[in-house]
Design a protein around this motif. Structure first.
Motif, PDB file in Angstrom:
ATOM      1  N   ILE A 114       1.292  -1.300   0.140  1.00  0.00           N
ATOM      2  CA  ILE A 114       0.611   0.149  -0.236  1.00  0.00           C
ATOM      3  C   ILE A 114       0.705   1.572  -0.413  1.00  0.00           C
ATOM      4  O   ILE A 114       0.553   2.004  -0.977  1.00  0.00           O
ATOM      5  N   LYS A 115       1.513   1.372   1.244  1.00  0.00           N
ATOM      6  CA  LYS A 115       3.302   2.923   0.952  1.00  0.00           C
ATOM      7  C   LYS A 115       3.648   2.874  -0.792  1.00  0.00           C
ATOM      8  O   LYS A 115       3.976   3.920  -1.139  1.00  0.00           O
ATOM      9  N   GLY A 131       2.542  -2.599 -11.376  1.00  0.00           N
ATOM     10  CA  GLY A 131       2.989  -3.835 -10.698  1.00  0.00           C
ATOM     11  C   GLY A 131       4.973  -2.909 -11.072  1.00  0.00           C
ATOM     12  O   GLY A 131       5.560  -3.670 -10.126  1.00  0.00           O
ATOM     13  N   GLN A 132       5.583  -2.620 -12.342  1.00  0.00           N
ATOM     14  CA  GLN A 132       6.701  -2.630 -12.351  1.00  0.00           C
ATOM     15  C   GLN A 132       7.217  -0.815 -12.165  1.00  0.00           C
ATOM     16  O   GLN A 132       5.944  -0.629 -13.742  1.00  0.00           O
ATOM     17  N   ILE A 133       7.728  -0.332 -12.094  1.00  0.00           N
ATOM     18  CA  ILE A 133       7.711   1.052 -12.675  1.00  0.00           C
ATOM     19  C   ILE A 133       9.446   1.610 -13.475  1.00  0.00           C
ATOM     20  O   ILE A 133       9.846   2.972 -13.927  1.00  0.00           O
ATOM     21  N   GLY A 134       9.928   0.467 -12.781  1.00  0.00           N
ATOM     22  CA  GLY A 134      12.219   1.186 -12.746  1.00  0.00           C
ATOM     23  C   GLY A 134      11.869   1.335 -15.056  1.00  0.00           C
ATOM     24  O   GLY A 134      12.928   2.480 -14.835  1.00  0.00           O
ATOM     25  N   GLN A 135      11.790   0.015 -15.435  1.00  0.00           N
ATOM     26  CA  GLN A 135      11.942   0.544 -16.671  1.00  0.00           C
ATOM     27  C   GLN A 135      11.229   1.275 -16.966  1.00  0.00           C
ATOM     28  O   GLN A 135      11.951   2.596 -18.211  1.00  0.00           O
ATOM     29  N   HIS A 146       9.821   2.011  -0.064  1.00  0.00           N
ATOM     30  CA  HIS A 146       9.029   0.343   0.331  1.00  0.00           C
ATOM     31  C   HIS A 146       9.075  -0.864  -0.968  1.00  0.00           C
ATOM     32  O   HIS A 146       7.850  -1.304  -0.912  1.00  0.00           O
ATOM     33  N   THR A 147       9.849  -0.855  -1.951  1.00  0.00           N
ATOM     34  CA  THR A 147       9.893  -1.702  -2.407  1.00  0.00           C
ATOM     35  C   THR A 147      10.719  -3.189  -1.564  1.00  0.00           C
ATOM     36  O   THR A 147      11.488  -3.174  -1.880  1.00  0.00           O
ATOM     37  N   PRO A 148      10.551  -4.103  -1.815  1.00  0.00           N
ATOM     38  CA  PRO A 148      10.788  -5.629  -1.431  1.00  0.00           C
ATOM     39  C   PRO A 148      12.513  -5.813  -1.671  1.00  0.00           C
ATOM     40  O   PRO A 148      12.428  -5.260  -3.484  1.00  0.00           O
ATOM     41  N   PRO A 149      13.148  -6.001  -1.249  1.00  0.00           N
ATOM     42  CA  PRO A 149      14.712  -6.303  -2.089  1.00  0.00           C
ATOM     43  C   PRO A 149      15.080  -7.241  -3.699  1.00  0.00           C
ATOM     44  O   PRO A 149      15.321  -7.197  -4.045  1.00  0.00           O
ATOM     45  N   ASP A 150      13.804  -8.282  -3.210  1.00  0.00           N
ATOM     46  CA  ASP A 150      14.012  -8.926  -4.199  1.00  0.00           C
ATOM     47  C   ASP A 150      12.986  -9.097  -4.900  1.00  0.00           C
ATOM     48  O   ASP A 150      12.502  -9.473  -6.640  1.00  0.00           O
ATOM     49  N   HIS A 151      11.898  -7.310  -5.394  1.00  0.00           N
ATOM     50  CA  HIS A 151      11.396  -7.224  -6.429  1.00  0.00           C
ATOM     51  C   HIS A 151      11.848  -6.249  -7.676  1.00  0.00           C
ATOM     52  O   HIS A 151      13.309  -6.305  -7.459  1.00  0.00           O
ATOM     53  N   PRO A 152      11.281  -6.922  -8.575  1.00  0.00           N
ATOM     54  CA  PRO A 152      12.814  -6.444 -10.251  1.00  0.00           C
ATOM     55  C   PRO A 152      13.039  -4.887  -9.813  1.00  0.00           C
ATOM     56  O   PRO A 152      13.999  -4.966 -11.016  1.00  0.00           O
TER      57      PRO A 152
END
Length: 489
Positions: A118-119, A192-196, A273-279
């Protein structure tokens, strides 16, 4: 003081509109005849009485009202006043939507997400909402300020272009990020994913180099044009209008810069707030590095532009004051208003290679800086940190006049070059600004003074200055006193 690591607000004028209760007035007239002449109500020009321009149509109506007001002949309207049943309250200022992402979910749906997720989604939602607000403000700057002033000939097209720059060109840039985020949003409202997405988009922010480099000159022109009565009146009307949110024109023009410095903070909040194992974990770290590089480039370009701006405003009383090092400077470390020992206001510029003391002057409504004495090369500069009371106002030293006021927040700069021997005792407003000046001067001196070379006064001066701390530092420090900068915190 202004330093580089600077670019007020008009006070709203309260206007009240007295509304007569038409029904009571009619009752009074029916009870007793009146011999008073009744004048028709004149046109109301206060923006407090206009409909809040929340949508484009309302902004258009606002421009039309201003056009009628500025082009009107000042006569009262011939249209008879319509009876009213009740007074209409002024439209309140427009407020931003402050809804949180979690508030868009129902209770059952919210329970399917972890607290961390949520965060994370809240942080992504804040990034998206900020882009939407920025686009809205850029459009507003054009429709409510630029276009009406051009149509009413309040400013020339050239002046408006110089002040507003190419703001319209940046709207598609931020619309593109919004479109990407929208495409990445799932049916449950999560991204879901925002990095790229941000990695491929952030380099496009280099387009702001030209706009940010022109801000100092744009602000100076805007301040000059505010002396014009028509410009003053127009901007005041806008400030009183609900759409402005009590922000003046420059606040809207500075919004892109303030938005730029928020990107690293927003990305760090998402990463937190992103888990270390998140892409996204590694991609977000890369994105933060990219935006820091972009901001560093923009800041460097902006610094060079501001440096050249002030160099062009220097006015020399003697050709011997012209030092080639001034024209060669690419960076202005800090500058601001100080006072010398006699109380004269000086505007001091510390460039990377040279210290220039000036007196602010006005030539044909244009601010200039008249060079005072001979500029001092940084390589010849000696800095002395004076204690409160070491020097008394009026230039006398301790004990010379027991009743004179003690000077506070003072330091001295002088040249160790005997051919240009000069010394300046300078006073700062407070201890905070004094410390920033000392830090910046020490840093600049350390770059030009070889390691191990003493920075203390010559031996025959040591007894006089034994109680004064001398300059020493090891790196350039870009100050942040009243100066907007793109260096990430």
């Amino acid at each position: 003081m202004v330093a580089y690591d600077e670019l007020g607000s008009l006070v709203p004028i309260k206007r009240t509109l007295q509304v007569t209760d038409c029904q009571n007035q009619a009752n009074k007239e029916s009870e007793e005849p009146s011999t008073k002449r009744v004048r028709p109500h004149g046109r109301v020009t206060s923006l407090a009485s206009l409909i809040s321009p929340v949508k484009n149509g309302a902004v258009r109506r606002f421009g039309q009202t201003l056009q009628a007001s500025f082009r009107g002949d000042g006569k009262s309207s011939a249209v008879p006043h319509k009876p009213c049943s009740k007074a209409t309250a002024p439209t309140p200022p427009k407020r931003r939507n402050s809804t949180l992402w979690s508030e868009t979910l129902d209770v059952r749906q919210k329970g399917t997400f972890s607290t961390q997720e949520i965060k994370r989604q809240e942080a992504i939602f804040e990034l998206s909402r900020g882009e939407h607000d920025l686009i809205e403000d850029l459009q507003l700057a054009r429709k409510a300020y630029h276009d009406p002033m051009l149509k009413l000939s309040i400013m020339s097209e050239e002046e408006l272009t110089h002040i507003f720059g190419n703001l319209d060109d940046y709207i598609p840039l931020h619309e593109d990020l919004l479109a990407r985020l929208s495409k990445a949003t799932g049916s449950d409202g999560t991204v879901g994913q925002i990095g790229q997405i941000v990695i491929s988009w952030l380099p496009r922010l280099n387009a702001y180099k030209e706009y940010c480099s022109n801000q100092l000159a744009a602000k100076a022109l805007l301040d000059q044009k505010k002396q014009d009565r028509r410009v003053q009146d127009f901007l005041q009307r806008c400030l009183e209008s609900p759409f402005s949110r009590k922000l003046d024109l420059w606040s809207f023009l500075d919004i892109p810069r303030s938005r730029l410095v928020k990107y690293p903070l927003l990305l760090k909040e998402i990463l937190r707030h992103t888990p270390p194992d998140h892409p996204d974990a590694g991609l977000l770290e890369e994105a933060i590095t990219i935006i820091q590089g972009v901001l560093s480039d923009i800041n460097m370009k902006k610094g060079e532009s501001e440096c050249q701006y002030y160099i062009e405003k220097l006015e020399y009383l003697d050709d011997r004051q012209r030092d080639p090092r001034i024209e060669q400077c690419k960076s202005l470390l800090c500058h601001g208003e100080l006072r010398n020992k006699s109380g004269t206001k000086l505007h001091v510029f510390l460039f990377t290679e040279i210290l220039v003391l000036t007196r602010p002057v006005t030539r044909n409504e244009r601010q200039c800086f008249q060079v005072y004495r001979q500029p001092i090369p940084v390589q010849d500069l000696v800095l002395e940190d004076l204690q409160d009371g070491d020097v008394r106002m009026g230039g006398s030293f301790r004990g010379a006049f027991s009743n004179s006021e003690k000077a506070k927040n003072i330091f001295r700069v002088r040249s160790q070059d005997l051919s240009h021997s000069q010394s300046h005792t300078l006073q700062v407003n407070d201890v905070f600004h004094k410390q920033q000046w000392l830090n910046c001067l020490r840093s600049a001196i350390s770059v030009h003074r070889p390691t191990g070379e003493p920075s203390t006064p010559s031996p025959h001066m040591s007894n006089i200055h034994s109680k004064r701390r001398m300059s020493s530092a090891s790196a350039i420090i870009h100050l942040e006193d009243n100066k907007n900068t793109f260096s990430p915190k």
